[in-house]
Write a protein that holds these residues in place. Structure first.
Motif, PDB file in Angstrom:
ATOM      1  N   LYS A  12      -2.799   3.653   0.032  1.00  0.00           N
ATOM      2  CA  LYS A  12      -4.118   4.253   0.250  1.00  0.00           C
ATOM      3  C   LYS A  12      -4.147   5.032   1.560  1.00  0.00           C
ATOM      4  O   LYS A  12      -4.706   6.136   1.632  1.00  0.00           O
ATOM      5  N   LEU A  13      -3.537   4.455   2.592  1.00  0.00           N
ATOM      6  CA  LEU A  13      -3.491   5.099   3.904  1.00  0.00           C
ATOM      7  C   LEU A  13      -2.853   6.488   3.814  1.00  0.00           C
ATOM      8  O   LEU A  13      -3.299   7.440   4.452  1.00  0.00           O
ATOM      9  N   ASN A  14      -1.798   6.603   2.996  1.00  0.00           N
ATOM     10  CA  ASN A  14      -1.057   7.861   2.860  1.00  0.00           C
ATOM     11  C   ASN A  14      -1.535   8.736   1.700  1.00  0.00           C
ATOM     12  O   ASN A  14      -0.960   9.794   1.447  1.00  0.00           O
ATOM     13  N   LYS A  15      -2.571   8.274   0.987  1.00  0.00           N
ATOM     14  CA  LYS A  15      -3.132   9.009  -0.155  1.00  0.00           C
ATOM     15  C   LYS A  15      -2.060   9.345  -1.191  1.00  0.00           C
ATOM     16  O   LYS A  15      -1.949  10.474  -1.673  1.00  0.00           O
ATOM     17  N   LEU A  16      -1.271   8.335  -1.558  1.00  0.00           N
ATOM     18  CA  LEU A  16      -0.185   8.539  -2.522  1.00  0.00           C
ATOM     19  C   LEU A  16      -0.374   7.672  -3.768  1.00  0.00           C
ATOM     20  O   LEU A  16       0.591   7.258  -4.403  1.00  0.00           O
ATOM     21  N   GLN A  17      -1.633   7.422  -4.127  1.00  0.00           N
ATOM     22  CA  GLN A  17      -1.913   6.542  -5.263  1.00  0.00           C
ATOM     23  C   GLN A  17      -1.328   7.054  -6.572  1.00  0.00           C
ATOM     24  O   GLN A  17      -1.069   6.266  -7.478  1.00  0.00           O
ATOM     25  N   ASP A  18      -1.135   8.365  -6.676  1.00  0.00           N
ATOM     26  CA  ASP A  18      -0.590   8.922  -7.925  1.00  0.00           C
ATOM     27  C   ASP A  18       0.931   8.971  -7.933  1.00  0.00           C
ATOM     28  O   ASP A  18       1.541   9.389  -8.932  1.00  0.00           O
ATOM     29  N   LYS A  19       1.570   8.541  -6.843  1.00  0.00           N
ATOM     30  CA  LYS A  19       3.028   8.640  -6.744  1.00  0.00           C
ATOM     31  C   LYS A  19       3.721   7.300  -6.467  1.00  0.00           C
ATOM     32  O   LYS A  19       4.835   7.071  -6.914  1.00  0.00           O
ATOM     33  N   ILE A  20       3.083   6.448  -5.676  1.00  0.00           N
ATOM     34  CA  ILE A  20       3.679   5.164  -5.304  1.00  0.00           C
ATOM     35  C   ILE A  20       2.745   4.041  -5.720  1.00  0.00           C
ATOM     36  O   ILE A  20       1.546   4.102  -5.492  1.00  0.00           O
ATOM     37  N   SER A  21       3.311   3.000  -6.344  1.00  0.00           N
ATOM     38  CA  SER A  21       2.512   1.838  -6.725  1.00  0.00           C
ATOM     39  C   SER A  21       3.330   0.567  -6.530  1.00  0.00           C
ATOM     40  O   SER A  21       4.562   0.624  -6.419  1.00  0.00           O
ATOM     41  N   PHE A  22       2.641  -0.556  -6.486  1.00  0.00           N
ATOM     42  CA  PHE A  22       3.312  -1.836  -6.272  1.00  0.00           C
ATOM     43  C   PHE A  22       2.860  -2.853  -7.308  1.00  0.00           C
ATOM     44  O   PHE A  22       1.704  -2.838  -7.749  1.00  0.00           O
ATOM     45  N   VAL A  23       3.791  -3.710  -7.679  1.00  0.00           N
ATOM     46  CA  VAL A  23       3.537  -4.744  -8.685  1.00  0.00           C
ATOM     47  C   VAL A  23       3.852  -6.100  -8.079  1.00  0.00           C
ATOM     48  O   VAL A  23       4.920  -6.297  -7.496  1.00  0.00           O
ATOM     49  N   HIS A  24       2.913  -7.026  -8.220  1.00  0.00           N
ATOM     50  CA  HIS A  24       3.146  -8.402  -7.790  1.00  0.00           C
ATOM     51  C   HIS A  24       3.783  -9.153  -8.948  1.00  0.00           C
ATOM     52  O   HIS A  24       3.189  -9.280 -10.021  1.00  0.00           O
ATOM     53  N   GLY A  25       5.010  -9.622  -8.760  1.00  0.00           N
ATOM     54  CA  GLY A  25       5.679 -10.329  -9.833  1.00  0.00           C
ATOM     55  C   GLY A  25       7.059 -10.813  -9.439  1.00  0.00           C
ATOM     56  O   GLY A  25       7.589 -10.463  -8.384  1.00  0.00           O
TER      57      GLY A  25
END
Length: 249
Positions: free
Chosen positions: A92-105
């Motif tokens: 969110k800080l870098n405004k890259l929601q459409d490029k980088i994501s994270f999965v808890h698992g």
């Protein structure tokens, strides 16, 4: 460019000095080091690639990969939920929601791996230390990042086999003393070792880091790259390290 995000106690925003990217990290606790920087530099990533980084921790490798190569997408997989929450705030800080994501698992969760799909490139900076000393607290966040508490080397490579496309590439940073284990397990899971690079503190000391590239269902051919020396004889950073860090004059 950045979006305002909330920081928790003991957190700070660090400038990655790469395309204006920033990362939220703990002031005390697990922080990324040269290993992550070397791994991101070693990986061969193209703009068309879909990339996954397992054991992602703070998310440093996905951000470095994006900053260097701008692939189609990067996903980070991490078992510690507080690390994932922190990494999501860095997105969110870098405004890259459409490029980088994270999965808890958990990378041992076969159902989750099948849901995540297949990737062109997989990177991993796994826990290095064998969990056989009998002194590691399984609830210790720092121990989980450094010791094979929640996953071991075989778990990492087995999950890579499931997550890689046919002929997809795996890039790992580890310790040289585990190199035989890495080669044996890669071949066990049909990931052929293709490229190796040793990292030395300086020209007078043995290597303390190894970078390994493997190819899913690849043919047998191994290339040894020239060793990298982190420091010159006078204690200054080597030209190659300065280049990797973008500190060239």
């Amino acid at each position: 460019m950045e979006e305002k995000v909330s920081l928790l106690e003991n957190e700070a925003i660090d400038d990655l000095q790469l395309k204006g990217l920033h990362l939220i990290q703990k002031n005390a606790g697990f922080r990324f080091g040269v290993d992550a920087v070397l791994l991101a530099d070693f990986a061969n990533v193209k703009r068309k690639h879909k990339v996954i980084d397992i054991c992602t921790g703070t998310g440093i490798v996905p951000f470095l990969l994006w900053g260097k190569y701008e692939p189609e997408s990067v996903i980070g997989l991490e078992i510690q939920d507080d690390m994932v929450e922190m990494a999501e705030r860095s997105v969110k800080l870098n405004k890259l929601q459409d490029k980088i994501s994270f999965v808890h698992g958990d990378l041992k969760d076969k159902k989750l791996l099948s849901e995540l799909g297949r990737y062109d490139v997989l990177t991993v900076n796994p826990p290095y230390k064998l969990n056989n000393a009998g002194i590691v607290n399984p609830d210790d966040k720092l121990a989980i990042a450094r010791h094979e508490v929640l996953c071991n080397l075989e778990d990492v490579i087995a999950s890579a086999k499931k997550l890689l496309k046919d002929n997809g590439r795996m890039y790992m940073v580890h310790r040289p003393e585990r190199l035989i284990d890495i080669f044996e397990l890669m071949r066990k899971y049909n990931i052929e070792p293709k490229r190796v690079k040793l990292i030395h503190p300086n020209s007078k000391k043995p290597p303390n880091i190894v970078l390994v590239e493997g190819q899913r269902d690849g043919g047998s051919f191994l290339k040894w790259e020239p060793s990298l020396y982190v420091y010159n004889e006078d204690g200054t950073y080597s030209d190659e390290i300065n280049k990797i860090y973008g500190r060239e004059e």
